[in-house]
Motif scaffolding. Sequence first.
Motif, mmCIF file in Angstrom:
data_model
loop_
_atom_site.group_PDB
_atom_site.id
_atom_site.type_symbol
_atom_site.label_atom_id
_atom_site.label_comp_id
_atom_site.label_asym_id
_atom_site.label_seq_id
_atom_site.Cartn_x
_atom_site.Cartn_y
_atom_site.Cartn_z
ATOM 1 N N GLU A 1 -5.982 18.052 -3.455
ATOM 2 C CA GLU A 1 -7.330 18.118 -2.912
ATOM 3 C C GLU A 1 -7.501 17.097 -1.794
ATOM 4 O OE1 GLU A 1 -10.756 18.736 -4.783
ATOM 5 O OE2 GLU A 1 -9.978 20.179 -6.210
ATOM 6 N N PRO A 2 -8.218 17.474 -0.728
ATOM 7 C CA PRO A 2 -8.455 16.499 0.342
ATOM 8 C C PRO A 2 -9.351 15.369 -0.148
ATOM 9 C CG PRO A 2 -9.659 18.542 0.744
ATOM 10 C CD PRO A 2 -8.824 18.761 -0.470
ATOM 11 N N SER A 3 -9.241 14.226 0.507
ATOM 12 C CA SER A 3 -10.099 13.100 0.145
ATOM 13 C C SER A 3 -11.554 13.478 0.429
ATOM 14 C CB SER A 3 -9.722 11.864 0.963
ATOM 15 O OG SER A 3 -10.175 11.988 2.297
ATOM 16 N N TYR A 4 -12.475 12.725 -0.157
ATOM 17 C CA TYR A 4 -13.896 13.019 0.049
ATOM 18 C C TYR A 4 -14.236 13.054 1.532
ATOM 19 C CZ TYR A 4 -15.081 8.311 1.522
ATOM 20 O OH TYR A 4 -15.168 7.149 2.242
ATOM 21 N N LYS A 5 -13.545 12.253 2.319
ATOM 22 C CA LYS A 5 -13.840 12.155 3.747
ATOM 23 C C LYS A 5 -13.482 13.437 4.498
ATOM 24 C CE LYS A 5 -13.412 8.810 7.399
ATOM 25 N NZ LYS A 5 -12.865 7.546 7.819
ATOM 26 N N ASN A 6 -12.538 14.196 3.963
ATOM 27 C CA ASN A 6 -12.076 15.403 4.645
ATOM 28 C C ASN A 6 -12.583 16.696 4.021
ATOM 29 O OD1 ASN A 6 -10.573 13.996 6.621
ATOM 30 N ND2 ASN A 6 -8.985 13.623 5.112
ATOM 31 N N ARG A 7 -13.352 16.598 2.946
ATOM 32 C CA ARG A 7 -13.909 17.815 2.336
ATOM 33 C C ARG A 7 -15.018 18.371 3.219
ATOM 34 N NH1 ARG A 7 -14.229 15.277 -3.227
ATOM 35 N NH2 ARG A 7 -12.098 15.512 -3.940
#
Length: 108
Positions: free
Chosen positions: A4-10
């Motif tokens: 899963e992408p980091s929160y910054k990239n969601r």
Amino acid sequence: MSNEPSYKNRKVITIGIVSELTGLTERKIRYYEERKLIFPERSAKGNRKYSFSDVEQLIDIANKREEGVQTFEIRQQMLRDKRKEAERESRQQMLRGQINARFGIQRE
């Protein structure tokens, strides 16, 4: 490790919120997308979804535009930066492979 992408990239932020966060109009945000400076995802209903990284990128684009930099020049710089990053990652991967081979480290 999660894929899963980091929160910054969601990509979860709507264009209206991005407009509020950046001070840019929705029209200007869509224009930057047309100029291939930003790449939102689309929801099932076709709504644009942005990430925090996209918000940061839009602020950077807006600052450069205020300095008089044309969108074409911004795009060219983005492509150069992406190419440099890919080359750097490739070199790191080669070095890791060489170190692993030298010391007999097996990857799982």
